[in-house]
Design a protein around this motif. Structure first.
Motif, PDB file in Angstrom:
ATOM      1  N   THR A  89      37.661  73.606  83.313  1.00  0.00           N
ATOM      2  CA  THR A  89      38.110  74.757  82.534  1.00  0.00           C
ATOM      3  C   THR A  89      39.024  74.270  81.427  1.00  0.00           C
ATOM      4  N   LEU A  90      38.794  74.786  80.235  1.00  0.00           N
ATOM      5  CA  LEU A  90      39.561  74.423  79.051  1.00  0.00           C
ATOM      6  C   LEU A  90      40.377  75.638  78.628  1.00  0.00           C
ATOM      7  N   GLY A  91      41.670  75.561  78.856  1.00  0.00           N
ATOM      8  CA  GLY A  91      42.532  76.683  78.518  1.00  0.00           C
ATOM      9  C   GLY A  91      43.941  76.194  78.289  1.00  0.00           C
ATOM     10  N   THR A  92      44.912  76.883  78.903  1.00  0.00           N
ATOM     11  CA  THR A  92      46.300  76.423  78.810  1.00  0.00           C
ATOM     12  C   THR A  92      46.391  74.981  79.280  1.00  0.00           C
ATOM     13  N   GLY A  93      45.692  74.677  80.349  1.00  0.00           N
ATOM     14  CA  GLY A  93      45.596  73.319  80.861  1.00  0.00           C
ATOM     15  C   GLY A  93      44.139  72.922  81.041  1.00  0.00           C
ATOM     16  N   PHE A  94      43.912  71.903  81.858  1.00  0.00           N
ATOM     17  CA  PHE A  94      42.576  71.360  82.104  1.00  0.00           C
ATOM     18  C   PHE A  94      42.318  71.429  83.598  1.00  0.00           C
ATOM     19  N   GLY A  95      41.408  72.326  84.003  1.00  0.00           N
ATOM     20  CA  GLY A  95      41.128  72.501  85.423  1.00  0.00           C
ATOM     21  C   GLY A  95      39.829  71.851  85.836  1.00  0.00           C
ATOM     22  N   THR A  96      39.725  71.480  87.102  1.00  0.00           N
ATOM     23  CA  THR A  96      38.505  70.858  87.618  1.00  0.00           C
ATOM     24  C   THR A  96      38.204  71.359  89.020  1.00  0.00           C
ATOM     25  N   ALA A  97      36.919  71.330  89.369  1.00  0.00           N
ATOM     26  CA  ALA A  97      36.479  71.655  90.723  1.00  0.00           C
ATOM     27  C   ALA A  97      35.188  70.899  91.002  1.00  0.00           C
ATOM     28  N   PHE A  98      34.939  70.621  92.288  1.00  0.00           N
ATOM     29  CA  PHE A  98      33.766  69.847  92.688  1.00  0.00           C
ATOM     30  C   PHE A  98      33.040  70.553  93.833  1.00  0.00           C
ATOM     31  N   PHE A  99      31.705  70.455  93.816  1.00  0.00           N
ATOM     32  CA  PHE A  99      30.869  71.129  94.809  1.00  0.00           C
ATOM     33  C   PHE A  99      29.708  70.214  95.198  1.00  0.00           C
ATOM     34  N   LEU A 100      29.344  70.254  96.462  1.00  0.00           N
ATOM     35  CA  LEU A 100      28.198  69.488  96.942  1.00  0.00           C
ATOM     36  C   LEU A 100      27.253  70.436  97.670  1.00  0.00           C
ATOM     37  N   ASN A 101      26.069  70.651  97.063  1.00  0.00           N
ATOM     38  CA  ASN A 101      25.071  71.571  97.620  1.00  0.00           C
ATOM     39  C   ASN A 101      25.679  72.930  97.963  1.00  0.00           C
ATOM     40  N   PHE A 112      32.400  60.387  87.481  1.00  0.00           N
ATOM     41  CA  PHE A 112      31.980  61.225  88.607  1.00  0.00           C
ATOM     42  C   PHE A 112      30.465  61.277  88.821  1.00  0.00           C
ATOM     43  N   ASN A 113      29.691  60.911  87.830  1.00  0.00           N
ATOM     44  CA  ASN A 113      28.229  60.899  87.987  1.00  0.00           C
ATOM     45  C   ASN A 113      27.696  62.187  88.609  1.00  0.00           C
ATOM     46  N   TYR A 114      28.177  63.313  88.107  1.00  0.00           N
ATOM     47  CA  TYR A 114      27.745  64.612  88.602  1.00  0.00           C
ATOM     48  C   TYR A 114      26.277  64.868  88.246  1.00  0.00           C
ATOM     49  N   ASP A 115      25.658  65.785  88.960  1.00  0.00           N
ATOM     50  CA  ASP A 115      24.320  66.243  88.591  1.00  0.00           C
ATOM     51  C   ASP A 115      24.388  67.275  87.473  1.00  0.00           C
ATOM     52  N   HIS A 116      25.448  68.107  87.512  1.00  0.00           N
ATOM     53  CA  HIS A 116      25.612  69.084  86.429  1.00  0.00           C
ATOM     54  C   HIS A 116      27.090  69.398  86.258  1.00  0.00           C
ATOM     55  N   LEU A 117      27.477  69.571  84.997  1.00  0.00           N
ATOM     56  CA  LEU A 117      28.852  69.925  84.643  1.00  0.00           C
ATOM     57  C   LEU A 117      28.867  71.302  83.998  1.00  0.00           C
ATOM     58  N   PHE A 118      29.711  72.193  84.540  1.00  0.00           N
ATOM     59  CA  PHE A 118      29.905  73.517  83.966  1.00  0.00           C
ATOM     60  C   PHE A 118      31.244  73.531  83.242  1.00  0.00           C
ATOM     61  N   ILE A 119      31.262  74.071  82.032  1.00  0.00           N
ATOM     62  CA  ILE A 119      32.467  74.077  81.199  1.00  0.00           C
ATOM     63  C   ILE A 119      32.861  75.521  80.932  1.00  0.00           C
ATOM     64  N   GLY A 120      34.034  75.920  81.423  1.00  0.00           N
ATOM     65  CA  GLY A 120      34.513  77.275  81.238  1.00  0.00           C
ATOM     66  C   GLY A 120      35.914  77.296  80.657  1.00  0.00           C
ATOM     67  N   GLY A 121      36.536  78.455  80.709  1.00  0.00           N
ATOM     68  CA  GLY A 121      37.860  78.613  80.137  1.00  0.00           C
ATOM     69  C   GLY A 121      37.798  79.141  78.716  1.00  0.00           C
ATOM     70  N   GLY A 122      38.913  79.654  78.234  1.00  0.00           N
ATOM     71  CA  GLY A 122      38.958  80.297  76.936  1.00  0.00           C
ATOM     72  C   GLY A 122      38.603  79.420  75.758  1.00  0.00           C
ATOM     73  N   ASN A 123      38.831  78.100  75.890  1.00  0.00           N
ATOM     74  CA  ASN A 123      38.555  77.202  74.765  1.00  0.00           C
ATOM     75  C   ASN A 123      37.154  76.600  74.797  1.00  0.00           C
ATOM     76  N   ALA A 124      36.375  76.921  75.815  1.00  0.00           N
ATOM     77  CA  ALA A 124      35.004  76.394  75.875  1.00  0.00           C
ATOM     78  C   ALA A 124      34.187  76.881  74.689  1.00  0.00           C
ATOM     79  N   LYS A 125      34.464  78.078  74.228  1.00  0.00           N
ATOM     80  CA  LYS A 125      33.707  78.641  73.098  1.00  0.00           C
ATOM     81  C   LYS A 125      34.030  77.946  71.776  1.00  0.00           C
TER      82      LYS A 125
END
Length: 240
Positions: free
Chosen positions: A135-147, A199-212
């Motif tokens: 997430t791109l906003g006031t700060g920089f947030g992250t989260a990880f998921f497996l299946n 991290f070699n992720y399969d997919h990265l999602f980018i959110g937050g107010g500054n993603a646009k």
């Protein structure tokens, strides 16, 4: 404002979803299918953002809402519903604060609390392989998921990135204001390459107010998402 008139019994458990941000606190309610019952409304994040002030803001925000359970996303390190840090709200106020218990006492319903990127990601992921949310906003947030399973939270935003500065410092709102859109995008593009290599992720999602505000082309393993895309993250949290 959209409010559906279906009876609560016909929609199953109603979840109050609270998104706590560095500048705004937002709330909505959703049915078990993740459909909005009451649209998001918001209030400014209190300053100082102490637990007492935040709870008071949330109580004011959700007056008139009807719900059975609470899911809250918080901008800091959260483990087992307990907040340990809050870099953009004031960590001195949030050392080992059981926010879920505070919400339950204040609102009278069971509550679960996770990092805000965790909750947004739960509503966006495809449950396919190793997925990452930033997430791109006031700060920089992250989260990880497996299946589809939420993994333990890591505060990547507080990790050194360039010149001993953290990701928060390098790519957060203050950096955007100081650098301007063009140079901020150049820096973000470098950071995304670092994340892919690390991290070699399969997919990265980018959110937050500054993603646009992203102007460069993303590769096929990256997607920009909105809060609306992840609207049912609070419902998914109760299914974890």
């Amino acid at each position: 404002m959209r409010i559906f008139s279906l009876k609560t019994a016909e929609m199953g458990a109603i979840t109050l979803a609270i998104d706590i941000g560095g500048s705004k606190v937002k709330a909505s309610t959703l049915n078990e299918k993740g459909q909005l019952v009451h649209d998001y409304i918001k209030l400014p994040t209190p300053d100082p953002a102490t637990p007492q002030n935040l709870i008071q803001t949330i109580k004011e925000l959700v007056k008139g809402f009807t719900y059975d359970r609470i899911a809250a996303g918080f901008p800091g390190y959260v483990r087992d519903n307990i907040v340990h840090t809050a870099p953009n709200l004031g960590s001195k106020y949030w050392d080992k604060v059981d926010l879920a218990t505070l919400l339950t006492k204040a609102l009278g319903k069971p509550a679960r609390v996770v990092n805000d990127a965790d909750m947004l990601g739960l509503g966006c992921i495809k449950e396919n392989g190793f997925e990452m949310m930033i997430t791109l906003g006031t700060g920089f947030g992250t989260a990880f998921f497996l299946n589809g399973k939420l993994l333990p939270h890591l505060e990547i935003g507080q990790h050194p990135c360039f010149d001993s500065k953290t990701y928060d410092h390098c790519i957060g709102q203050k950096a955007y204001d100081a650098l301007g859109k063009k140079d901020w995008n150049k820096r973000l593009e470098k950071i995304l390459k670092i994340l892919k290599t690390t991290f070699n992720y399969d997919h990265l999602f980018i959110g937050g107010g500054n993603a646009k505000k992203i102007t460069f082309e993303l590769d096929a393993t990256m997607s920009i998402v909105t809060n609306e895309d992840g609207i049912d993250g609070g419902v998914q949290l109760w299914k974890q």
